[in-house]
Design a protein around this motif. Structure first.
Motif, PDB file in Angstrom:
ATOM      1  N   LEU A 193       0.829  -1.200   0.000  1.00 47.81           N
ATOM      2  CA  LEU A 193       0.000   0.000   0.000  1.00 47.81           C
ATOM      3  C   LEU A 193       0.869   1.258   0.000  1.00 47.81           C
ATOM      4  O   LEU A 193       0.590   2.223  -0.729  1.00 47.81           O
ATOM      5  CB  LEU A 193      -0.936  -0.002   1.199  1.00 47.81           C
ATOM      6  CG  LEU A 193      -1.900   1.181   1.323  1.00 47.81           C
ATOM      7  CD1 LEU A 193      -2.700   1.378   0.040  1.00 47.81           C
ATOM      8  CD2 LEU A 193      -2.835   0.984   2.516  1.00 47.81           C
ATOM      9  N   GLY A 194       1.926   1.262   0.788  1.00 50.65           N
ATOM     10  CA  GLY A 194       2.837   2.397   0.799  1.00 50.65           C
ATOM     11  C   GLY A 194       3.464   2.633  -0.561  1.00 50.65           C
ATOM     12  O   GLY A 194       3.560   3.771  -1.044  1.00 50.65           O
ATOM     13  N   ILE A 195       3.883   1.560  -1.224  1.00 48.74           N
ATOM     14  CA  ILE A 195       4.483   1.651  -2.558  1.00 48.74           C
ATOM     15  C   ILE A 195       3.488   2.228  -3.560  1.00 48.74           C
ATOM     16  O   ILE A 195       3.802   3.133  -4.337  1.00 48.74           O
ATOM     17  CB  ILE A 195       4.961   0.263  -3.019  1.00 48.74           C
ATOM     18  CG1 ILE A 195       6.139  -0.207  -2.168  1.00 48.74           C
ATOM     19  CG2 ILE A 195       5.354   0.286  -4.504  1.00 48.74           C
ATOM     20  CD1 ILE A 195       6.470  -1.683  -2.351  1.00 48.74           C
ATOM     21  N   TYR A 216       9.747  -2.516  -3.045  1.00 45.94           N
ATOM     22  CA  TYR A 216       9.523  -3.482  -1.958  1.00 45.94           C
ATOM     23  C   TYR A 216      10.857  -3.888  -1.355  1.00 45.94           C
ATOM     24  O   TYR A 216      11.848  -4.078  -2.066  1.00 45.94           O
ATOM     25  CB  TYR A 216       8.808  -4.683  -2.550  1.00 45.94           C
ATOM     26  CG  TYR A 216       8.283  -5.712  -1.584  1.00 45.94           C
ATOM     27  CD1 TYR A 216       7.038  -5.563  -0.976  1.00 45.94           C
ATOM     28  CD2 TYR A 216       9.001  -6.878  -1.330  1.00 45.94           C
ATOM     29  CE1 TYR A 216       6.538  -6.534  -0.132  1.00 45.94           C
ATOM     30  CE2 TYR A 216       8.510  -7.858  -0.482  1.00 45.94           C
ATOM     31  CZ  TYR A 216       7.277  -7.681   0.115  1.00 45.94           C
ATOM     32  OH  TYR A 216       6.790  -8.646   0.947  1.00 45.94           O
ATOM     33  N   PHE A 217      10.909  -4.026  -0.041  1.00 43.34           N
ATOM     34  CA  PHE A 217      12.120  -4.413   0.698  1.00 43.34           C
ATOM     35  C   PHE A 217      11.762  -5.590   1.583  1.00 43.34           C
ATOM     36  O   PHE A 217      10.807  -5.525   2.359  1.00 43.34           O
ATOM     37  CB  PHE A 217      12.579  -3.218   1.539  1.00 43.34           C
ATOM     38  CG  PHE A 217      13.777  -3.443   2.439  1.00 43.34           C
ATOM     39  CD1 PHE A 217      14.945  -2.736   2.241  1.00 43.34           C
ATOM     40  CD2 PHE A 217      13.725  -4.328   3.509  1.00 43.34           C
ATOM     41  CE1 PHE A 217      16.044  -2.899   3.081  1.00 43.34           C
ATOM     42  CE2 PHE A 217      14.805  -4.514   4.349  1.00 43.34           C
ATOM     43  CZ  PHE A 217      15.972  -3.799   4.135  1.00 43.34           C
ATOM     44  N   THR A 218      12.521  -6.683   1.488  1.00 47.51           N
ATOM     45  CA  THR A 218      12.316  -7.803   2.395  1.00 47.51           C
ATOM     46  C   THR A 218      13.628  -8.150   3.073  1.00 47.51           C
ATOM     47  O   THR A 218      14.698  -8.019   2.468  1.00 47.51           O
ATOM     48  CB  THR A 218      11.751  -9.034   1.658  1.00 47.51           C
ATOM     49  OG1 THR A 218      11.466 -10.072   2.595  1.00 47.51           O
ATOM     50  CG2 THR A 218      12.733  -9.575   0.635  1.00 47.51           C
ATOM     51  N   CYS A 228       8.976  -4.165   4.169  1.00 49.80           N
ATOM     52  CA  CYS A 228       8.690  -2.745   4.272  1.00 49.80           C
ATOM     53  C   CYS A 228       8.940  -2.146   2.883  1.00 49.80           C
ATOM     54  O   CYS A 228       8.909  -2.885   1.895  1.00 49.80           O
ATOM     55  CB  CYS A 228       9.522  -2.080   5.369  1.00 49.80           C
ATOM     56  SG  CYS A 228      11.253  -2.550   5.391  1.00 49.80           S
ATOM     57  N   PHE A 229       9.174  -0.842   2.778  1.00 50.48           N
ATOM     58  CA  PHE A 229       9.408  -0.306   1.446  1.00 50.48           C
ATOM     59  C   PHE A 229      10.414   0.835   1.479  1.00 50.48           C
ATOM     60  O   PHE A 229      10.676   1.432   2.535  1.00 50.48           O
ATOM     61  CB  PHE A 229       8.098   0.143   0.784  1.00 50.48           C
ATOM     62  CG  PHE A 229       7.484   1.407   1.330  1.00 50.48           C
ATOM     63  CD1 PHE A 229       7.711   2.640   0.724  1.00 50.48           C
ATOM     64  CD2 PHE A 229       6.642   1.374   2.445  1.00 50.48           C
ATOM     65  CE1 PHE A 229       7.134   3.802   1.209  1.00 50.48           C
ATOM     66  CE2 PHE A 229       6.055   2.529   2.934  1.00 50.48           C
ATOM     67  CZ  PHE A 229       6.304   3.754   2.313  1.00 50.48           C
ATOM     68  N   GLU A 230      10.981   1.128   0.319  1.00 51.72           N
ATOM     69  CA  GLU A 230      11.917   2.224   0.153  1.00 51.72           C
ATOM     70  C   GLU A 230      11.356   3.212  -0.868  1.00 51.72           C
ATOM     71  O   GLU A 230      10.829   2.793  -1.902  1.00 51.72           O
ATOM     72  CB  GLU A 230      13.279   1.720  -0.322  1.00 51.72           C
ATOM     73  CG  GLU A 230      14.008   0.862   0.697  1.00 51.72           C
ATOM     74  CD  GLU A 230      15.284   0.260   0.125  1.00 51.72           C
ATOM     75  OE1 GLU A 230      16.340   0.380   0.762  1.00 51.72           O
ATOM     76  OE2 GLU A 230      15.217  -0.328  -0.975  1.00 51.72           O
ATOM     77  N   ALA A 231      11.477   4.490  -0.576  1.00 48.43           N
ATOM     78  CA  ALA A 231      11.079   5.545  -1.511  1.00 48.43           C
ATOM     79  C   ALA A 231      12.340   6.253  -2.003  1.00 48.43           C
ATOM     80  O   ALA A 231      13.290   6.449  -1.241  1.00 48.43           O
ATOM     81  CB  ALA A 231      10.136   6.535  -0.837  1.00 48.43           C
TER      82      ALA A 231
END
Length: 282
Positions: free
Chosen positions: A175-177, A189-191, A205-208
């Motif tokens: 959702l953040g992405i 996407y970050f795992t 989590c995620f990276e912007a």
């Protein structure tokens, strides 16, 4: 900071199959794998396949015999991160993005940014600074989506999470992405392995992409952001799945661990504006 990470996976194989694993700690300029070991019982030859973009370390197993397979991965990793005030770093226009970044502007399987354009712009479009937009997105997800284990499945997308308002770390990340991309902010996407995650598991989590750097965000607020060991990044979970199965194979058990192994005391960093502005692992 040094961490010891491990993953123990068990699979039941009912027919000749291929299994592609993605559990190895990633080697980057800021993350060094000091030692690692992969064991498979019964023995199978493991073929390592590095992704073209260098953001995954796949291992392919060609399985011909049926039965139970036990896979253990252990590693010691030393990683480095930076904390910066990204709200004051000049923004980079899309026309100046590196070509490798452009793919993270587009909708993907689990991140339908095109379907969430109106929500993103109505809710966050009035914020002028990109960093502040991503911060607001992360805060909004935390307040409006309930963390609920077992509520979603592997088919749940960002659009589903908006309507259901519940999910796990994977859903929070998707959702953040999607909301970032709807605002023309590249996001991926970050795992990884996560220190102090309870119960222990792989974490998403995620990276912007802000000011020319990939900055980490975690809307779940379940872990300290400086307690992560990166495994992979990608457009969404489809690119960074822990295991891709081709054949009649089922996972029967997973155990994950991440322990702090540095001589210096661990000082956790959590995502609040009063403490810091942004953390980068890239």
């Amino acid at each position: 900071m040094k961490f010891k990470v491990s993953a123990a996976l068990q699979y039941e194989v009912k027919a000749p199959s291929t299994l592609i694993l993605n559990v190895h700690a990633l080697r980057t300029a800021n993350q060094t794998v000091l030692d690692e070991k992969l064991t498979i019982a019964p023995y199978l030859k493991a073929e390592e396949l590095n992704a073209v973009n260098g953001e995954n370390r796949f291992v392919r197993l060609d399985i011909q015999d049926t039965g139970t397979i036990d896979i253990h991965y252990d590693a010691t990793v030393d990683n480095y991160y930076e904390v910066k005030d990204h709200s004051k770093i000049p923004e980079i226009p899309v026309s100046k993005f590196h070509p490798s970044v452009l793919t993270y502007l587009n909708p993907s399987r689990y991140c339908q940014s095109d379907m969430l354009y109106r929500l993103a712009n109505n809710t966050f479009g009035h914020i002028n600074n990109s960093y502040e937009q991503v911060f607001a997105i992360t805060d909004w997800i935390y307040k409006n989506v309930e963390y609920l284990s077992g509520f979603t499945d592997s088919e749940t997308s960002a659009y589903d999470t908006v309507t259901q308002q519940a999910g796990v770390c994977r859903d929070f990340a998707h959702l953040g992405i999607a909301l970032c991309r709807a605002l023309t902010i590249p996001a991926r996407y970050f795992t990884g392995y996560a220190y102090r995650l309870n119960p222990p598991d792989f974490h998403a989590c995620f990276e912007a992409y802000l000011g020319g750097e990939w900055v980490l965000f975690d809307a779940t607020r379940l872990i300290p952001l400086n307690g992560l060991v990166k495994i992979a990044t990608g457009r969404d979970a489809a690119d960074a799945a822990i295991a891709s199965i081709f054949g009649d194979v089922s996972c029967t058990n997973i155990r994950v661990a991440c322990e702090y192994a540095d001589e210096q005391p661990f000082e956790p960093i959590y995502y609040t504006r009063s403490i810091f502005h942004g953390i980068s692992y890239y």
